[in-house]
Design a protein around this motif. Structure first.
Motif, PDB file in Angstrom:
ATOM      1  N   ASP B 157       0.858  -1.192   0.000  1.00 52.30           N
ATOM      2  CA  ASP B 157       0.000   0.000   0.000  1.00 52.30           C
ATOM      3  C   ASP B 157       0.889   1.236   0.000  1.00 52.30           C
ATOM      4  OD1 ASP B 157      -2.277   1.551  -0.001  1.00 52.30           O
ATOM      5  OD2 ASP B 157      -3.026   0.875   1.945  1.00 52.30           O
ATOM      6  N   MET B 158       0.346   2.354  -0.424  1.00 48.92           N
ATOM      7  CA  MET B 158       1.069   3.621  -0.383  1.00 48.92           C
ATOM      8  C   MET B 158       0.591   4.384   0.857  1.00 48.92           C
ATOM      9  SD  MET B 158       2.933   3.460  -3.058  1.00 48.92           S
ATOM     10  CE  MET B 158       3.537   5.103  -3.428  1.00 48.92           C
ATOM     11  N   PRO B 159       1.349   5.330   1.404  1.00 46.91           N
ATOM     12  CA  PRO B 159       2.672   5.738   0.928  1.00 46.91           C
ATOM     13  C   PRO B 159       3.769   4.812   1.438  1.00 46.91           C
ATOM     14  CG  PRO B 159       2.053   7.062   2.821  1.00 46.91           C
ATOM     15  CD  PRO B 159       0.905   6.133   2.550  1.00 46.91           C
ATOM     16  N   THR B 199       3.261   7.268  -9.431  1.00 44.28           N
ATOM     17  CA  THR B 199       2.107   8.039  -8.987  1.00 44.28           C
ATOM     18  C   THR B 199       1.754   9.185  -9.927  1.00 44.28           C
ATOM     19  OG1 THR B 199       3.604   9.351  -7.664  1.00 44.28           O
ATOM     20  CG2 THR B 199       2.529   7.499  -6.592  1.00 44.28           C
ATOM     21  N   LYS B 200       2.753   9.825 -10.525  1.00 49.20           N
ATOM     22  CA  LYS B 200       2.480  11.040 -11.295  1.00 49.20           C
ATOM     23  C   LYS B 200       2.389  10.680 -12.777  1.00 49.20           C
ATOM     24  CE  LYS B 200       3.668  13.429  -7.435  1.00 49.20           C
ATOM     25  NZ  LYS B 200       3.272  14.690  -6.861  1.00 49.20           N
ATOM     26  N   PRO B 296       2.009  15.598   2.164  1.00 47.76           N
ATOM     27  CA  PRO B 296       1.778  14.815   0.946  1.00 47.76           C
ATOM     28  C   PRO B 296       2.874  14.950  -0.100  1.00 47.76           C
ATOM     29  CG  PRO B 296       0.427  16.790   0.895  1.00 47.76           C
ATOM     30  CD  PRO B 296       1.175  16.809   2.207  1.00 47.76           C
ATOM     31  N   THR B 297       4.097  14.549   0.278  1.00 44.83           N
ATOM     32  CA  THR B 297       5.151  14.427  -0.717  1.00 44.83           C
ATOM     33  C   THR B 297       5.867  13.111  -0.461  1.00 44.83           C
ATOM     34  OG1 THR B 297       7.047  15.503  -1.759  1.00 44.83           O
ATOM     35  CG2 THR B 297       6.869  15.694   0.630  1.00 44.83           C
ATOM     36  N   SER B 298       6.856  12.774  -1.283  1.00 46.51           N
ATOM     37  CA  SER B 298       7.542  11.489  -1.136  1.00 46.51           C
ATOM     38  C   SER B 298       8.258  11.395   0.199  1.00 46.51           C
ATOM     39  CB  SER B 298       8.553  11.308  -2.260  1.00 46.51           C
ATOM     40  OG  SER B 298       7.902  11.161  -3.489  1.00 46.51           O
TER      41      SER B 298
END
Lengths: 104, 410
Positions: B157-159, B199-200, B296-298
């Protein structure tokens, strides 16, 4: 531009079919959005959709699958049968809130 | 004396401690770092261990050696944070540490126990992780004598920490099995809960093509429910099955248990944090740096580095009674090993997805964004030296913390 006609109002959707303005959402809109996913809304669906709306209004972000399951008290397995294939995204779409950003 | 307490002496905590040790007057400030382990791992190096590019000794240093002499260090697990009383209790001896300001840098870690079937008799036999030193070393041992079959990589699952590492793993596996002369006996499959390879969208398209060119199968929208270690299949919540001979799992990632015990985290034990200032949402004297936050970033070392770059001047303002500036933009910068001595580089933030171009000098590079090159690979390999000698020493890199649009095209 994609639009959705709800009664006499025309709502704008983005290229992936999410409502551009969450404030445009109504229960009728939810029914139409669900129908486009091939989903007939039951009370169990509504429990999830209401939670997702509330979550968005409180947090300013759409809930992830884990948050929906925990927050709405609906097991992940059931979420997959209620909203087949990618429940987090489908819940957000039908609830009229943005596509979950969760994954970066 | 004012007390600054830093929980966690990893990438983010070490950089913050060393930078602040230079900036603050140590006659007025006491800086203390708490960590449970005396070893500082170079975590980006774990990826290379299964393929015997690095060995265990290449990724290990004593943690104390990388914290400035003026910084106090305590080695102990942390029991609980009590933000209302500005104190933290250590597990060793139940000792209380009081603070004026707290930095939480407790990171994130894999939790295989959250997915039924991962831990058990097949763990480290036909099921491996590579985000831990043990997993990476065991996997290296297994791959050395593996004769081929169906290798499946699954993201639960992410993140997750370093969201490009699973792709790098599968690219390196393609290269490694070529080198071993058994690529024709190996099927590689990348199984992800996302709808694409990444993701992007723009990066997902490029990386998706790279998988296809290398004959690596991609299974998307797969949310694993459990693993059947006897039958060797992954089973999703909607009853899809993916069989494997060798499973490389990226287990569910969660923040530290300390965060859960202290009641200050979300459902994955990440601390709610203002995404522009990095101050804890609910507390005015707590900051959250690195993977421990919910921004909400890496979750990645480069992000921790950019966070520290903007946090340090902001903290100095804050202790002088000024407002925090909303300067953190979610900037991430990741080298992606693509095998055969090449790599690609991506650079993005909260608002701008990875775009093609040149980095760091517009038009010149030397690194190419969103495109394979040999130079990008050397950027990745040289990074280990930069990590230990520049970043962990509290020195700064000659590049801005915020993402630049110059040199990118869309």
């Amino acid at each position: 531009m994609i639009t959705l006609k709800v009664n006499d109002r025309v709502l704008t959707l983005d290229e992936e079919g999410f409502l551009v303005n969450p404030a445009d959402w109504s229960e009728e809109a939810a029914h139409l959005l669900a129908k486009s996913e091939g989903i007939e809304l039951t009370e169990r669906h509504w429990k999830v959709i209401r939670f997702a709306r509330e979550y968005y209004e409180t947090n300013g972000a759409s809930p992830t699958l884990r948050q929906i399951s925990k927050g709405a008290g609906v097991p992940t397995k059931e979420l997959f049968s209620l909203f087949p294939k990618g429940p987090a995204k489908k819940v957000a779409r039908i609830a009229g809130i943005p596509k979950p950003a969760g994954c970066v | 004396m004012k007390r600054l307490l830093i929980l966690g002496g990893g990438t983010a905590g070490t950089m913050a401690a060393n930078r602040l040790a230079q900036e603050l007057d140590l006659d007025e400030w006491e800086i203390t770092v708490v960590d449970q382990s005396k070893i500082h791992y170079y975590q980006p190096g774990f990826l290379f261990i299964p393929f015997e590019i690095y060995k265990k000794r290449d990724v290990i240093k004593p943690r104390r050696d990388y914290l400035a002499p003026g910084v106090q260090v305590i080695f102990s697990p942390i029991d609980v944070i009590e933000p209302d009383r500005n104190r933290v209790r250590l597990q060793e001896g139940g000792r209380w540490l009081h603070y004026d300001f707290l930095i939480i840098a407790t990171g994130t870690s894999p939790h295989p126990e959250e997915t039924p079937g991962l831990l058990g008799s097949e763990w480290y036999h036909s099921i491996f992780d590579f985000y831990t030193i043990d997993g990476a070393v065991h996997l290296a041992r297994r791959l050395r004598t593996w004769e081929g079959g169906n290798l499946v990589l699954n993201i639960v699952d992410m993140p997750i920490k370093c969201p490009v590492a699973p792709l790098e793993f599968i690219f390196l596996a393609d290269w490694y099995f070529h080198e071993q002369g058994i690529r024709d006996k190996v099927k590689l499959t990348f199984v992800t809960p996302l709808s694409g390879a990444f993701t992007k969208p723009k990066a997902a398209a490029v990386l998706g093509n790279m998988l296809e060119e290398r004959n690596i199968d991609l299974v998307t929208d797969f949310m694993v429910e459990r693993v059947d270690p006897e039958q060797k299949v992954l089973i999703s919540y909607d009853e899809q099955e993916v069989p494997y001979d060798l499973l490389v799992t990226i287990p569910l990632n969660m923040g530290s248990d300390v965060i859960a015990r202290s009641g200050i985290g979300d459902e994955l034990n990440y601390v709610p944090t203002d995404k522009y200032t990095l101050k804890a949402r609910d507390f005015d004297n707590i900051f959250v740096l690195g993977d421990a936050s919910n921004v909400p970033t890496s979750k990645a070392g480069s992000v921790a580095h950019f966070m520290v770059d903007v946090f340090v001047p902001n903290f100095l303002r804050y202790i002088d009674g000024l407002d925090l500036k909303p300067t953190f933009d979610g900037h991430a910068n990741c080298y992606i090993e693509s095998g055969f001595g090449k790599g690609i580089l991506i650079d993005f933030n909260y608002d701008v997805e990875p775009l093609p171009g040149k980095f760091p000098l517009p038009g010149l590079g030397p690194f190419s964004l969103l495109q394979e090159s040999v130079t990008n690979h050397w950027g990745k390999m040289i990074f280990r030296w930069m990590y230990w000698h520049i970043l962990m020493r509290g020195r700064t890199l000659p590049m801005p913390a915020q993402m630049m649009m110059a040199g990118k095209w869309s």
